[in-house]
Enzyme design. Structure first.
Site, PDB file in Angstrom:
ATOM      1  N   ASP A 140      17.493  18.901  26.388  1.00 19.34           N
ATOM      2  CA  ASP A 140      18.850  19.385  25.410  1.00 19.34           C
ATOM      3  C   ASP A 140      19.909  19.804  26.233  1.00 19.34           C
ATOM      4  OD1 ASP A 140      20.163  20.895  22.975  1.00 19.34           O
ATOM      5  OD2 ASP A 140      18.360  20.617  22.028  1.00 19.34           O
ATOM      6  N   HIS A 216      23.607  24.758  21.545  1.00 22.79           N
ATOM      7  CA  HIS A 216      22.642  24.079  20.715  1.00 22.79           C
ATOM      8  C   HIS A 216      21.110  24.007  21.504  1.00 22.79           C
ATOM      9  CE1 HIS A 216      20.545  19.913  19.768  1.00 22.79           C
ATOM     10  NE2 HIS A 216      21.207  19.907  18.840  1.00 22.79           N
ATOM     11  N   SER A 546      18.063  18.341  14.174  1.00 15.34           N
ATOM     12  CA  SER A 546      18.041  19.135  15.302  1.00 15.34           C
ATOM     13  C   SER A 546      17.356  20.485  15.318  1.00 15.34           C
ATOM     14  CB  SER A 546      19.340  19.388  15.983  1.00 15.34           C
ATOM     15  OG  SER A 546      19.951  18.362  17.057  1.00 15.34           O
TER      16      SER A 546
END
Ligand SMILES: *[C@@H]1O[C@H](CO)[C@@H](O)[C@H](O)[C@H]1NC(C)=O
Ligand SMILES: *[C@@H]1O[C@H](CO)[C@@H](O)[C@H](O)[C@H]1NC(C)=O
Ligand SMILES: *[C@@H]1O[C@H](CO)[C@@H](O)[C@H](O)[C@H]1NC(C)=O
Ligand SMILES: *[C@@H]1O[C@H](CO)[C@@H](O)[C@H](O)[C@H]1NC(C)=O
Ligand SMILES: *[C@@H]1O[C@H](CO)[C@@H](O)[C@H](O)[C@H]1NC(C)=O
Ligand SMILES: *[C@@H]1O[C@H](CO)[C@@H](O)[C@H](O)[C@H]1NC(C)=O
Ligand SMILES: *[C@@H]1O[C@H](CO)[C@@H](O)[C@H](O)[C@H]1NC(C)=O
Ligand SMILES: *[C@@H]1O[C@H](CO)[C@@H](O)[C@H](O)[C@H]1NC(C)=O
Length: 761
Positions: A140, A216, A546
């Site tokens: 990620d 994220h 996600s």
């Protein structure tokens, strides 16, 4: 500047990068050389340079062109070479395939926002997580290791099997790894070769290390394995305890994404390392834009196959592409995750001057202190702008003299509109609030810089009536209140990518759904673009597949900790066959925004049920040889299989039909007559037991199961059974769905059935 704005100019940059190349301009290629891992990485690198030198002309040019060397879990390299050189390399016997490195995207929607607590998920399994040595690799945007969520209280030493490293870099030291974050690596060569130096890409903070400046990666990692953090809140709203699904699992961080984009070559390098480092599960909340490339020419599919061969489950997001046939990461050796809502709403209601209350929703911490006038964007068009164009509240379409001190009512042009930007435009013009008529996205929490809220179809009529009947319509937008126990829930998220699987339609994809709308988790305080007033936050709420992917990853980690010897397919089976298709109103799960009936192409086997997945009773297992047989029966050539596995694999003379691949769901994409399908289940239990079959018939097809009773004497036993399908009505080009359920009075083992009956039946 909004993040999305940055991203869109960045996309243009990428686009130019891709289109300006001509025949002899170097591009970034992955040269894949198979699965024979080499003990000595230096000799691999030397060999790579030599083979590369044979096409570039000199060893020094070769060294300059080479970027990544894959040497741990499979063999190969990536390099900046011309298409002609790539073709030359592809001719070598030692080279399996050569394909261009493409960009993947992180699968978040652009709903950036605040805090809360994931109630459905939490209530489901408060105490499931036992002391765990399960290691989850997260590919990620890195991690913010200082977050409370990554404290390692109560964890034992780093598991001995872990061979990874804590690679240091900018704002990331050895002290940033602990017994929670046990490894950290980062990869940027691919991205920089394809896009340009990180420093030049966008004017945003970043760390040349596994440090996360995007948020994220911190969010996904803490959703998987974050420790308990009491009283987490964003701007004091929706306070609660933040925690990951598997708080005692360990995290190995592989940063391969920069500013939302992840180069294939970097992702593949991360997978090469992760497999070798000894992770048990890999989580990828990213993927290629649709259409999904064939398995043999897709870096994630190839890397995931090696992971599968090594006993590692790869859990990946299906994407946020809304429409049928857009699901990505659909290889049968990948667990493909859709997204759905939880039973929690964030209401930011509108009080009208006539004291009526309209339900609106957004993540709005700002209190509106007084009443303000209401005006439609369409009624405030700037000179020369049509009222339709002004209704979208885009830049330079609104007349500031008309919207000053007003709440502006805006509409959506298309689903992908930048909602956040509309509020900025309104504010720049002197407006004080925004009501966005946005039926399709009203359940996704957005965060705006001024009091703003989204309303659906039901509220629109009432708003219109009020404005029509009132000379000076006024309103106030109230700050968010959190409503728990919302019904119906779950619903499949509007944005969640749907099947069928465009590569192998006999495999129903996505596989499963989990919470992916308005998820609270840790955030990187250096990522401020997403938040109200660009303020730093430590916890944030965002949406996307996600976010659902790490939920499923966490469940897989828990299953793995209870069944350490289970391979990836068994874990997948346990999660799929125990999922539920009912919502909290005891109806079949629907799909946002209108609650229309969802199908397995929306949610796969259903909504994850973590408790049940620990004791599935029966397991549908398969191994990598089964996968190869499956590919053979789908027409894979030896050359293609070699592209995937790196080995010369011959297909059997009569490969098993693909519908007989022992997948935990049952798909037949061309049921052109009566057909017998076979499955084998393994019993995981101690006592003798008998499972009884029941079938939910797909419309237009009769189904018979033989034997209809499975008698097991002891654990570990396998029984093969047959399912006969008798179609009597064509399904008009669509799939019809049903299910096969095995029940022994304790466990329900449910396999969805998806059949396409062509018209000649
Ligand atoms: C294998 O990969 C190469 C790229 O090196 C590609 O040209 C070829 O079409 C692939 N083979 C098959 C059978 O898909
Ligand atoms: C990164 O490290 C530098 C040097 O120690 C420090 O000045 C800076 O504040 C750090 N950045 C962040 C965002 O923590
Ligand atoms: C919880 O956080 C709020 C601020 O959001 C703070 O005022 C309060 O004291 C905290 N409570 C505890 C028990 O830490
Ligand atoms: C409305 O917007 C479209 C697309 O941006 C543009 O082509 C058109 O000229 C605009 N019309 C008016 C009257 O503003
Ligand atoms: C809108 O356009 C003006 C220039 O016409 C620019 O200064 C401003 O930054 C733009 N606003 C947004 C949000 O893009
Ligand atoms: C949901 O219903 C609204 C209003 O009836 C309609 O405009 C919209 O297109 C529907 N959306 C979907 C995704 O079906
Ligand atoms: C059904 O389709 C398969 C290919 O999927 C073909 O081999 C078979 O001959 C077809 N059977 C009939 C009865 O058309
Ligand atoms: C049952 O099947 C599993 C998975 O294919 C296999 O590993 C195992 O050896 C089989 N057990 C028996 C008793 O045959």
């Amino acid at each position: 500047m909004g993040l999305t704005k940055i991203l869109s100019s960045f996309t243009i940059l990428l686009f130019i990068g891709y289109t300006l190349v001509n025949g002899s301009t170097p591009k970034h290629y992955i040269v894949y050389m198979g699965d024979h891992s080499h003990p000595n990485s230096e000799s691999v690198i030397r060999a790579n340079h030599e083979i590369l030198a044979s096409v570039t002309g000199s060893l020094s040019e070769a060294k300059a062109a080479a970027l990544h060397h894959y040497s741990k879990s499979f063999q190969g390299f990536s390099a900046m070479i011309t298409p002609e050189q790539a073709n030359q390399l592809a001719e070598y016997n030692s080279v399996v395939s050569v394909f261009e490195s493409k960009m993947n995207k992180l699968h978040t929607t652009h709903s950036w926002d605040f805090l809360g607590l994931d109630s459905v998920y939490e209530n489901n399994h408060p105490t499931l997580d036992t002391a765990s040595d399960v290691i989850v690799g997260v590919i990620d945007s890195g991690v913010w290791p200082e977050s409370e969520s990554f404290k390692d209280y109560g964890l034992g030493p780093v598991p001995q099997k872990f061979k990874g490293e804590c690679v240091t870099g900018q704002n990331f030291t050895l002290a940033n790894c602990n017994k929670k974050i046990i490894g950290a690596r980062f990869y940027s060569k691919g991205f920089e070769a394809e896009v340009g130096p990180l420093e030049d890409v966008v004017n945003r903070i970043f760390f040349r290390s596994a440090g996360d400046s995007d948020g994220h990666g911190t969010h996904t990692a803490s959703t998987i394995a974050g420790s308990f953090v009491a009283n987490a809140s964003l701007f004091g709203i929706a306070k609660g305890t933040a925690r990951g699904g598997a708080p005692s699992a360990r995290l190995a961080i592989y940063k391969a994404c920069w500013f939302g984009f992840c180069s294939d070559a970097d992702v593949l390098s991360a997978m090469d390392d992760a497999i070798h480092d000894g992770v048990d599960i890999l989580s990828l909340s990213l993927g290629p834009d649709p259409p999904q490339p064939i398995y043999f020419e897709n870096a994630i599919s190839v890397g995931a196959f090696h992971a599968f061969q090594n006993g590692i489950l790869v859990s990946a997001s299906a994407g946020n592409s809304i429409f049928p046939r857009t699901a990505c990461n659909v290889a049968p050796w990948i667990l493909t995750v859709a997204a759905s809502t939880v039973d929690r709403e964030f209401n930011s209601n509108i009080f009208l001057g006539n004291s009526k209350v309209l339900k609106g929703s957004s993540l709005n911490p700002i209190k509106m202190e007084q009443w303000y006038g209401l005006i439609y964007g369409s009624a405030a068009a700037a000179a020369g702008v049509s009222s339709t164009n002004a209704s979208f509240c885009k830049n330079n379409t609104l007349d500031p003299t008309l919207i000053k001190d007003k709440i502006v009512i805006c509409t959506i042009e298309k689903f992908s509109d930048e909602r956040r930007e509309k509020a900025i435009i309104v504010r720049q013009g002197g407006g004080v609030g925004m009501i966005l008529i946005d039926h399709n996205a009203k359940d996704i929490g957005f965060q705006f810089g001024i009091p703003s809220t989204l309303i659906g179809q039901d509220a629109v009529e009432e708003l219109k009536t009020y404005i029509k009947t009132e000379k000076n319509p006024i309103a106030r937008i109230y700050p968010t209140t959190t409503v728990l126990g919302a019904k119906p829930a779950p619903e499949v998220a509007t944005f969640s990518s749907a099947g069928p699987n465009i590569i192998t339609p006999d495999i129903i994809k996505p596989d499963i759904t989990g919470p992916g709308v308005n998820i609270l988790a840790a955030w990187s305080p250096s990522a401020t673009e997403a938040t109200v007033e660009q303020r730093s936050v430590n916890y944030n709420i965002i949406s996307g597949t996600s976010m659902s992917c790490p939920h499923i990853t966490a469940v897989a980690a828990i299953v793995k900790s209870h069944h350490p010897y289970w391979g990836p397919a068994a874990i997948m089976s346990a999660i799929l066959t125990t999922a539920t298709v009912m919502d909290n109103t005891h109806r079949l799960i629907g799909r946002d925004p209108n609650g229309t009936q969802a199908t397995p192409f929306d949610y796969g086997s259903g909504h994850v049920n973590p408790v049940a997945s620990l004791t599935p009773g029966l397991v549908y297992d398969f191994n990598s040889q089964d996968v190869l047989n499956f590919l053979c029966s789908n027409g894979a050539s030896p050359a293609q299989l070699k592209n995937l596995t790196g080995d010369l694999t011959q297909c059997q003379q009569s490969p098993t039909a693909s519908y007989n691949f022992n997948y935990p769901s049952i798909g037949v994409s061309n049921l052109n007559g009566s057909l017998s399908v076979y499955r084998t289940v393994t019993y995981y239990g101690q006592e003798p037991t008998t499972y009884y079959a029941s079938v939910e018939n797909p419309s237009g097809v009769n189904v018979r199961v033989t034997p209809a009773e499975l008698k097991f004497r002891e654990g570990g036993e396998n029984i093969t059974f047959r399912i006969d399908f008798f179609p009597f009505k064509n399904s008009n080009g669509n799939f019809v769905f049903g299910a096969l359920v095995w029940n022994n009075g304790i466990q329900r083992v449910r396999s969805i059935i998806g059949l396409n009956v062509p018209s000649k039946v």
